[in-house]
Design a protein around this motif. Structure first.
Motif, mmCIF file in Angstrom:
data_model
loop_
_atom_site.group_PDB
_atom_site.id
_atom_site.type_symbol
_atom_site.label_atom_id
_atom_site.label_comp_id
_atom_site.label_asym_id
_atom_site.label_seq_id
_atom_site.Cartn_x
_atom_site.Cartn_y
_atom_site.Cartn_z
ATOM 1 N N VAL A 73 1.071 -1.260 0.071
ATOM 2 C CA VAL A 73 -0.060 -0.003 0.191
ATOM 3 C C VAL A 73 0.946 1.036 0.111
ATOM 4 N N TRP A 76 0.614 4.627 -2.354
ATOM 5 C CA TRP A 76 -0.732 5.429 -2.069
ATOM 6 C C TRP A 76 -0.503 6.115 -1.000
ATOM 7 N N GLY A 79 2.183 8.569 -1.713
ATOM 8 C CA GLY A 79 1.992 9.311 -2.892
ATOM 9 C C GLY A 79 3.052 9.229 -3.795
ATOM 10 N N ALA A 81 2.246 6.676 -6.296
ATOM 11 C CA ALA A 81 1.570 5.960 -7.275
ATOM 12 C C ALA A 81 1.892 6.422 -8.669
ATOM 13 N N MET A 87 5.742 1.798 -8.326
ATOM 14 C CA MET A 87 4.604 1.233 -8.176
ATOM 15 C C MET A 87 4.468 -0.169 -8.127
#
Length: 118
Positions: A73, A76, A79, A81, A87
């Protein structure tokens, strides 16, 4: 349950941790928080895998599960992504580490049994 299957999960997590650790250089991540996250998370995963290989303890697998979910995770949360390469690496490695840790917890823990009334 045979510990050899669990050891394979530990070896796989060690390899995944090493890949994540070196991913900023392998895949050319930009410097900053995404590279730092990859390096720190990779070190933690690798150290936990080495500890589990040396002397198994179920808490190591729970920590690996948590770190794997964090890596999954983190694009995301942190920041990044928008950086598709970073990613993708984080999501794939995070998912694999979490899945392997969950499988190892499952195969090494005795099944839960409800008490029977007599």
């Amino acid at each position: 349950m045979d510990r050899s299957n669990a050891r394979l999960c530990d070896v796989a997590n060690l390899i995944l941790g090493a890949i994540l650790l070196f991913s900023p250089w392998i895949f050319g991540f930009e410097a900053g928080h995404l590279s730092q996250n990859a390096v720190i998370s990779g070190i933690v995963i690798a150290v936990l895998a080495i500890a589990a290989l040396a002397a198994f303890a179920v808490w190591e697998e729970w920590l690996n599960l948590i770190v794997g979910l964090w890596v999954l995770v983190s694009p995301w949360v942190l920041g990044f992504a928008g950086n598709r390469t970073a990613m993708t690496v984080h999501v794939i490695i995070g998912a694999l580490v979490a899945i392997l840790a969950a499988v190892e917890i499952w195969i090494t823990q005795p099944p839960f049994r409800l008490p029977t009334s007599r």
